[in-house]
Design an enzyme around this catalytic site. Structure first.
Site, PDB file in Angstrom:
ATOM      1  CG  ASP A 170      -0.347  -0.057   2.340  1.00 13.26           C
ATOM      2  OD1 ASP A 170       0.869   0.527   2.657  1.00 13.26           O
ATOM      3  OD2 ASP A 170      -0.961  -0.288   3.457  1.00 13.26           O
ATOM      4  CB  SER A 171       0.299   4.546  -1.520  1.00  9.53           C
ATOM      5  OG  SER A 171      -0.824   4.828  -0.634  1.00  9.53           O
ATOM      6  N   GLY A 172       0.908   3.964   2.008  1.00 10.91           N
ATOM      7  CA  GLY A 172       1.335   4.676   3.238  1.00 10.91           C
ATOM      8  C   GLY A 172       0.254   5.907   3.452  1.00 10.91           C
TER       9      GLY A 172
ATOM     10  CD  GLN B  70      -9.917   7.241  -0.755  1.00 11.78           C
ATOM     11  OE1 GLN B  70     -11.150   7.179   0.123  1.00 11.78           O
ATOM     12  NE2 GLN B  70      -9.046   6.208  -0.280  1.00 11.78           N
TER      13      GLN B  70
ATOM     14  CG  ASP C 129      -5.544  -5.482   2.703  1.00 11.19           C
ATOM     15  OD1 ASP C 129      -4.960  -5.120   3.768  1.00 11.19           O
ATOM     16  OD2 ASP C 129      -6.296  -4.549   1.929  1.00 11.19           O
TER      17      ASP C 129
ATOM     18  CG  HIS D 239      -7.294 -21.287  13.381  1.00  9.52           C
ATOM     19  ND1 HIS D 239      -7.999 -22.606  12.917  1.00  9.52           N
ATOM     20  CD2 HIS D 239      -8.658 -20.649  13.812  1.00  9.52           C
ATOM     21  CE1 HIS D 239      -9.075 -22.450  13.043  1.00  9.52           C
ATOM     22  NE2 HIS D 239      -9.658 -21.128  13.438  1.00  9.52           N
TER      23      HIS D 239
ATOM     24  N   GLY E 193     -11.171   3.932   1.311  1.00 10.95           N
ATOM     25  CA  GLY E 193     -11.964   4.648   2.148  1.00 10.95           C
ATOM     26  C   GLY E 193     -13.220   4.008   2.519  1.00 10.95           C
TER      27      GLY E 193
ATOM     28  CG  ASP F 221      -5.312   6.650  -1.163  1.00 11.02           C
ATOM     29  OD1 ASP F 221      -4.331   6.417  -0.693  1.00 11.02           O
ATOM     30  OD2 ASP F 221      -6.551   6.148  -0.777  1.00 11.02           O
TER      31      ASP F 221
END
Length: 376
Positions: free
Chosen positions: A92-94, A194, A271, A340, A221, A146
């Site tokens: 991801d971009s942070g 977004q 994710d 698990h 978002g 973003d």
């Protein structure tokens, strides 16, 4: 990167496909374990590969940039070489981490200035800089920079934030397309939709993102506090606009129910930290329902954690033993529980994939959601 749709479900918008990268294929729908700092917490790479058979994992640009730092990653030959993971990685971009640092960051047109959560040192992320950082990290799939708006969010803030995200995206695209991979394999840039929970903003953003014609697209978002029904409404709107022949990635989602409903609406990639974070607090997702392993009722239950699920962690250890480890605060508890829960999440999306391929997804989904979301 390429994406091939192998099957579609007749009763929903769900589809089964394959994303192909230079580090291997990703069968969709897919859940991607989150490896924030170059590791999925408490889980060995060998277990991710052999026990869970994860097709792809995530890394986090913000955290990896701060520690171990780009010099170390470049010297190692990129994140794949550094952590020993041979399959695909997404970073991801942070943007979300910067969003969460609301007390120590300032957002301007040029980018975001922030202070490190480690030592308080000042830093700046710009769209161009974030592309360069992700080139150096070496992920197969990199995300555009973003701003993730909070919920609730007033309309004008959401609109201005979305428009800035679109301007930042153009800068990301220009920088990404003018640079090369550092490590000899192809990297792919995903833009991010977004617009908060405003229908017209989501439409505008999806159209803007689709116009860039990248190899895949992300939806951000959401899952930031809004009711689930609002999230599903936004997904239906956005997925009706994003190209059907490109993978769609819903960022940061979520519960088993959220994932299955989003699959039904045409999402391919997911994710979330939930399986590993909940595991460390003794909350287990099973094929029979949700277990709080700390409860007294499991103290002398010597049955497997989840016999039906399969996998080493789920079948070898008993509920009573895992409860003991959790109560004793043993490190092995986090390892077993995390392994698990990740096994369950990967099982869930693979079951979804199998039912999409046989055209039985909708009936299976309505049955399995009730079962796996009940509290035991």
């Amino acid at each position: 990167m390429t994406f091939t749709i192998e099957a579609t479900d007749p009763g929903s918008k769900a589809r089964a496909g394959v994303v192909t990268t230079d580090h291997g294929p990703i069968q969709t729908p897919i859940f991607m374990p989150v490896g924030t700092a170059g590791t999925v917490k408490a889980v060995h790479q060998r277990e991710l590969e052999q026990d869970i058979n994860a097709d792809i994992i995530l890394g986090n640009t913000y955290h990896l940039y701060l520690r171990p730092g780009l010099n170390v990653l470049e010297k190692a030959g990129g994140l794949h070489a550094f952590n020993g993971w041979k399959r695909p990685i997404l970073t991801d971009s942070g943007g979300y981490q910067v969003y969460s640092l609301s007390n120590t960051r300032k957002i301007k047109e040029d980018g975001v200035t922030f202070k490190s959560h480690i030592d308080g040192s000042p830093h700046i992320f710009t769209p161009e800089g974030v592309m360069d950082i992700q080139r150096k990290i070496g992920a197969d799939i990199v995300m555009a920079f973003d701003e993730c708006t909070p919920y609730p969010c007033d309309y004008e803030y959401a609109r201005k934030s979305m428009e800035m995200t679109h301007r930042w995206l153009q800068r990301c695209v220009t920088r990404f397309d003018s640079t090369e991979s550092h490590y000899g394999y192809q990297q792919t840039l995903f833009p991010i939709v977004q617009g908060s929970t405003y229908k017209n903003l989501r439409i505008q953003s999806a159209e803007a993102i689709a116009s860039h014609q990248r190899e895949g697209n992300a939806i951000g978002g959401l899952a930031v506090g809004e009711p689930a029904e609002e999230m599903y409404e936004m997904l239906e709107i956005v997925n009706g606009i994003l190209p059907a022949d490109k993978p769609r990635y819903l960022m940061g989602v979520g519960t088993p129910e959220n994932i299955l409903e989003a699959i039904a609406l045409g999402v391919d990639m997911f994710d979330c930290v939930m399986p590993t974070r909940n595991a460390r607090h003794g909350i287990l997702f099973t094929t029979q329902g949700i277990i709080n392993i700390k409860n007294e009722k499991w103290k002398d239950d010597f049955s497997s954690i989840d016999e039906e699920l399969g996998g080493y962690a789920s079948t070898y250890y008993s509920k009573a033993y895992l409860r003991h480890l959790i109560k004793a605060e043993e490190l092995l508890a986090a390892q077993i529980a995390s392994l698990h829960n990740l096994t369950f999440y990967l099982w869930l999306v693979r079951q979804a994939r199998a039912h999409i391929q046989t055209g039985t997804f909708v009936e299976w989904k309505s049955r399995i959601v009730r079962k796996v979301m009940q509290r035991l």
